[in-house]
Design a protein around this motif. Structure first.
Motif, PDB file in Angstrom:
ATOM      1  N   GLU A 238       0.842  -1.189   0.000  1.00 10.95           N
ATOM      2  CA  GLU A 238       0.000   0.000   0.000  1.00 10.95           C
ATOM      3  C   GLU A 238       0.882   1.245   0.000  1.00 10.95           C
ATOM      4  OE1 GLU A 238      -3.272  -2.084   2.998  1.00 10.95           O
ATOM      5  OE2 GLU A 238      -2.598  -0.033   3.374  1.00 10.95           O
ATOM      6  N   ARG A 239       0.350   2.339  -0.557  1.00 10.62           N
ATOM      7  CA  ARG A 239       1.138   3.572  -0.667  1.00 10.62           C
ATOM      8  C   ARG A 239       0.293   4.782  -0.293  1.00 10.62           C
ATOM      9  NH1 ARG A 239       1.769   4.691  -6.448  1.00 10.62           N
ATOM     10  NH2 ARG A 239      -0.376   5.282  -6.071  1.00 10.62           N
ATOM     11  N   TRP A 240       0.981   5.757   0.280  1.00  2.00           N
ATOM     12  CA  TRP A 240       0.350   7.043   0.609  1.00  2.00           C
ATOM     13  C   TRP A 240       1.378   8.144   0.364  1.00  2.00           C
ATOM     14  CZ3 TRP A 240       0.972   9.872   5.634  1.00  2.00           C
ATOM     15  CH2 TRP A 240       0.177  11.031   5.686  1.00  2.00           C
ATOM     16  N   VAL A 241       0.931   9.296  -0.086  1.00  2.00           N
ATOM     17  CA  VAL A 241       1.833  10.423  -0.283  1.00  2.00           C
ATOM     18  C   VAL A 241       1.164  11.671   0.274  1.00  2.00           C
ATOM     19  CG1 VAL A 241       0.950  10.875  -2.620  1.00  2.00           C
ATOM     20  CG2 VAL A 241       3.198  11.739  -1.964  1.00  2.00           C
TER      21      VAL A 241
ATOM     22  N   TRP B 148       6.518  10.285   0.858  1.00  4.55           N
ATOM     23  CA  TRP B 148       6.035   8.950   0.534  1.00  4.55           C
ATOM     24  C   TRP B 148       6.016   8.058   1.767  1.00  4.55           C
ATOM     25  CZ3 TRP B 148       4.128   8.886  -4.208  1.00  4.55           C
ATOM     26  CH2 TRP B 148       4.689   9.721  -5.180  1.00  4.55           C
ATOM     27  N   SER B 149       5.044   7.180   1.831  1.00  8.39           N
ATOM     28  CA  SER B 149       5.001   6.140   2.848  1.00  8.39           C
ATOM     29  C   SER B 149       4.445   4.882   2.213  1.00  8.39           C
ATOM     30  CB  SER B 149       4.117   6.559   4.027  1.00  8.39           C
ATOM     31  OG  SER B 149       4.000   5.499   4.973  1.00  8.39           O
ATOM     32  N   SER B 150       5.067   3.741   2.516  1.00  5.82           N
ATOM     33  CA  SER B 150       4.616   2.454   1.990  1.00  5.82           C
ATOM     34  C   SER B 150       4.384   1.497   3.140  1.00  5.82           C
ATOM     35  CB  SER B 150       5.648   1.859   1.025  1.00  5.82           C
ATOM     36  OG  SER B 150       5.840   2.703  -0.085  1.00  5.82           O
ATOM     37  N   ARG B 151       3.404   0.641   2.951  1.00  8.96           N
ATOM     38  CA  ARG B 151       2.972  -0.287   3.997  1.00  8.96           C
ATOM     39  C   ARG B 151       2.873  -1.684   3.400  1.00  8.96           C
ATOM     40  NH1 ARG B 151      -2.644  -1.570   5.811  1.00  8.96           N
ATOM     41  NH2 ARG B 151      -2.581  -2.079   8.051  1.00  8.96           N
ATOM     42  N   LEU B 152       3.472  -2.668   4.069  1.00  5.22           N
ATOM     43  CA  LEU B 152       3.374  -4.061   3.650  1.00  5.22           C
ATOM     44  C   LEU B 152       2.447  -4.806   4.598  1.00  5.22           C
ATOM     45  CD1 LEU B 152       7.055  -4.804   2.647  1.00  5.22           C
ATOM     46  CD2 LEU B 152       5.080  -4.944   1.135  1.00  5.22           C
ATOM     47  N   VAL B 153       1.508  -5.556   4.016  1.00  3.30           N
ATOM     48  CA  VAL B 153       0.450  -6.205   4.775  1.00  3.30           C
ATOM     49  C   VAL B 153       0.381  -7.676   4.381  1.00  3.30           C
ATOM     50  CG1 VAL B 153      -2.032  -6.217   5.249  1.00  3.30           C
ATOM     51  CG2 VAL B 153      -0.849  -4.050   4.842  1.00  3.30           C
ATOM     52  N   ARG B 154       0.281  -8.552   5.386  1.00  2.60           N
ATOM     53  CA  ARG B 154       0.122  -9.987   5.113  1.00  2.60           C
ATOM     54  C   ARG B 154      -1.354 -10.364   5.267  1.00  2.60           C
ATOM     55  NH1 ARG B 154       4.375 -13.689   7.818  1.00  2.60           N
ATOM     56  NH2 ARG B 154       3.709 -12.545   9.673  1.00  2.60           N
TER      57      ARG B 154
END
Length: 348
Positions: free
Chosen positions: A263-266, A272-278
């Motif tokens: 996932e990404r947010w700006v 920028w910020s990125s998120r990894l999700v399982r």
């Protein structure tokens, strides 16, 4: 991707407008002049080597000039020797990955770039070539998802990435209402043969994102198929809950049948910020409302940029190796980063 309408990001869009017009020369010739320099996870803390359960195994800052960039989708072969990336300017890039004895990512070599062909051949239209993700099929072919002119294209083969004249496959129902610049951003094939697709959607602050998964055991003439839908009815909808302000940009399979979602947010102030999700395999069912387990975030002071591509493969000790690549929009204000992490299976 969709950027906030601010003065700063307008400058990025000006830079991007030049990149979108770039046309990559035909592949098969001399390798591209690509430079890759090592990048740490945290420049201020060289000893930091993990983000939650994700163990950092090296990163590269890739400089590919005006020919290799804008990369939105990523595939890495099961052995970890080769990669294929696609760009939202209609680009296919492939090359070799180099690692050291400890399995850390150290470099790239033999990088080639060429235009992504679409139904009418090579196109100079951004609307026709805005490729966002790719996945490989058991027969050696490829599927590529594109937005603006929303479709999923099937390519019959190509060891160095999708090539030849593709044919469209049936889209999930309702894609005619998808935002022009927020379509099928994420696409992958699961270990059980099903396809999974996610819509990026509008930058509206809503957590709910449309997603679809194909039915098990899709057949053609009585023979077990490859998961590719034969009609729109083969796609089954579910809802994915992203974090507030984030939107999904990529998805990749896990050995247990689940997936990792990027996932990404700006934002103007935070960048920028990125998120990894399982996401666990039991959650991937038609009609479900899915909220995964956050593994970690890449945001300042950690290395971060516009991460859009994600790939996974089995590691030598039972772990899953997770690769991330960022889309630099062919802008001097952004970078193309390729990062590698190791993720161990959750404890039972």
């Amino acid at each position: 991707m969709t950027m906030r309408k601010t003065v700063v990001w307008s400058l990025l869009l000006v830079a991007l407008s030049g990149g979108c017009a770039a046309v990559v020369g035909a592949g098969g010739g001399e390798p591209e002049s690509v430079k890759a320099a090592a990048v740490p996870l945290d420049r201020g803390r060289p000893g930091k080597l993990a983000v939650g359960p994700l163990r950092f195994l090296g990163g590269l800052d890739i400089a590919g000039g005006d020919r290799v960039g804008g990369l939105s989708g990523l595939w890495v072969d099961p052995a970890g020797d080769r990669f294929v990336a696609i760009g939202d300017t209609g680009l296919v890039a492939d090359g070799r990955l180099q690692t050291d004895a400890a399995g850390r990512l150290t470099g790239l070599s033999d990088v080639h770039a060429r235009p992504l062909t679409v139904e009418e051949g090579t196109s100079h239209s951004k609307r026709r070539t805005d490729a966002e993700d790719l996945t490989r099929l058991p027969d050696g072919g490829w599927l590529v998802s594109l937005e603006r002119d929303h479709r999923i294209l099937r390519y019959k083969g190509g060891d160095r990435g999708p090539e030849g004249t593709p044919t469209p496959i049936p889209l999930p129902p309702g894609m005619d209402s998808a935002p022009e610049n927020g379509g099928l951003e994420a696409l992958t094939r699961l270990p059980d043969g099903r396809l999974l697709a996610m819509e990026e959607g509008k930058d509206d602050g809503r957590r709910e994102r449309r997603a679809w998964i194909t039915k098990l055991g899709i057949t053609k003439l009585g023979v077990t198929g490859d998961g590719v839908p034969r009609s729109a009815a083969d796609w089954q909808p579910f809802t994915y809950l992203a974090a507030p302000r984030y939107r999904p940009t990529a998805v990749a399979p896990l050995p247990d049948g689940g997936v990792v979602v990027l996932e990404r947010w700006v934002s103007l102030l935070g960048g920028w910020s990125s998120r990894l999700v399982r996401v666990a395999p039991r959650q991937l069912t038609a009609g479900a409302v899915v909220e995964g387990e956050e593994l970690g975030r890449l945001e300042p002071p950690l290395v971060n940029d516009n991460f859009e591509g994600l790939a996974t493969r089995p590691g030598p000790a039972g772990e899953t190796l997770v690769y991330l690549i960022s889309d630099n929009n062919f802008s001097s204000l952004q970078r193309t980063y390729l990062l590698l992490f190791a993720l161990h299976a959750p404890s039972s």
